[in-house]
Design a protein around this motif. Structure first.
Motif, mmCIF file in Angstrom:
data_model
loop_
_atom_site.group_PDB
_atom_site.id
_atom_site.type_symbol
_atom_site.label_atom_id
_atom_site.label_comp_id
_atom_site.label_asym_id
_atom_site.label_seq_id
_atom_site.Cartn_x
_atom_site.Cartn_y
_atom_site.Cartn_z
ATOM 1 N N ALA A 43 -4.555 22.607 10.460
ATOM 2 C CA ALA A 43 -3.586 22.664 11.154
ATOM 3 C C ALA A 43 -4.530 23.459 12.466
ATOM 4 N N TYR A 44 -4.628 24.424 11.039
ATOM 5 C CA TYR A 44 -5.389 26.116 12.098
ATOM 6 C C TYR A 44 -6.810 25.686 12.590
ATOM 7 N N VAL A 48 -8.587 25.997 16.143
ATOM 8 C CA VAL A 48 -10.081 26.628 16.507
ATOM 9 C C VAL A 48 -10.784 25.647 17.131
ATOM 10 N N LEU A 49 -11.375 24.699 16.363
ATOM 11 C CA LEU A 49 -12.145 23.490 16.843
ATOM 12 C C LEU A 49 -11.593 22.627 18.544
ATOM 13 N N THR A 50 -10.801 22.388 18.142
ATOM 14 C CA THR A 50 -10.451 21.950 19.614
ATOM 15 C C THR A 50 -9.940 22.269 20.634
ATOM 16 N N VAL A 60 -14.684 17.668 15.751
ATOM 17 C CA VAL A 60 -14.392 18.656 15.049
ATOM 18 C C VAL A 60 -13.676 17.642 14.428
ATOM 19 N N GLU A 61 -13.387 16.663 13.498
ATOM 20 C CA GLU A 61 -13.094 16.196 12.669
ATOM 21 C C GLU A 61 -14.015 16.333 11.154
ATOM 22 N N ILE A 95 -2.865 30.667 17.616
ATOM 23 C CA ILE A 95 -4.227 29.393 17.991
ATOM 24 C C ILE A 95 -3.108 28.591 17.482
ATOM 25 N N GLY A 96 -2.920 27.178 17.733
ATOM 26 C CA GLY A 96 -2.134 25.966 17.475
ATOM 27 C C GLY A 96 -1.257 26.461 18.684
#
Length: 197
Positions: A43-44, A48-50, A60-61, A95-96
């Motif tokens: 999830a983290y 971060v990537l999105t 991202v995936e 983050i998130g």
């Protein structure tokens, strides 16, 4: 096979580092702004990537998959010794959502129990230190060679040039003089973890 899967899912500029990381006997990693990739939860990592809005969903995936697969280095047979140093700001930057952060801290505390993993924090009161110039990783390979990894907005740079490695080793030693000891770092992690629940 696992190394090939990790490499295929990784951006081309990261593949050289992944092969170094997979064979390393010692990894020393400093991060001033994010939880190091080898310690990130799914999830983290996804947050971060999105978060920057720069990558398409498929990218991202692919990168999340690669990042999580790389974490097997921490629990492989004969894992490397790994020392992570993060700036205290990393622990306090959301983050998130709060759930992502709570899960991330539970994971940090769990991984920090592995005998070959040390997680240290540079406290905020340390002020200016050499790590503020940016993240870096030093890896020792099975033949005793030292290889460095530097990240920037565009891509990673992998180098084994002695001048570069020596400079980063000096920065690492100066950083180590600023960090909280392992137990105090863990206590700070646990304290900040409570603030995310």
């Amino acid at each position: 096979m696992l190394t090939l899967v990790r490499a295929d899912a990784a951006p081309p500029w990261l593949r050289e580092w992944i092969s170094v990381e997979a064979e390393a006997t010692l990894i020393r990693w400093f991060e001033p702004s994010l939880i190091p990739g080898l310690l990130q939860t799914e999830a983290y990592a996804r947050a971060v990537l999105t978060g920057g809005g720069m990558l398409r969903e498929a990218e991202v995936e692919q990168r999340v998959t690669s990042r999580l697969a790389r974490q097997a280095v921490l629990t492989r047979e004969a894992p490397p010794e790994v020392v992570f140093v993060v700036d205290e700001a990393v622990l306090r930057r959301q983050i998130g959502d709060r759930k992502v952060m709570a899960e991330q801290f539970a994971h940090l505390l769990e991984v920090g129990e592995l005998p070959q993993v040390d997680i240290h924090v540079v406290p905020a009161e340390a002020g200016m230190h050499p790590g503020l110039a940016g993240p870096f990783i030093l890896a020792r390979t099975t033949d005793g060679a030292e290889v460095a990894h530097l990240d920037n907005q565009l891509r990673a740079q992998v180098t084994n040039r002695s001048e570069d490695v020596d400079s980063l080793q000096r920065a690492w030693e100066r950083l180590r003089g600023k960090v909280l000891p392992r137990r105090a770092s863990r206590e700070l992690l646990a304290e900040v973890a409570e603030s995310w629940t």
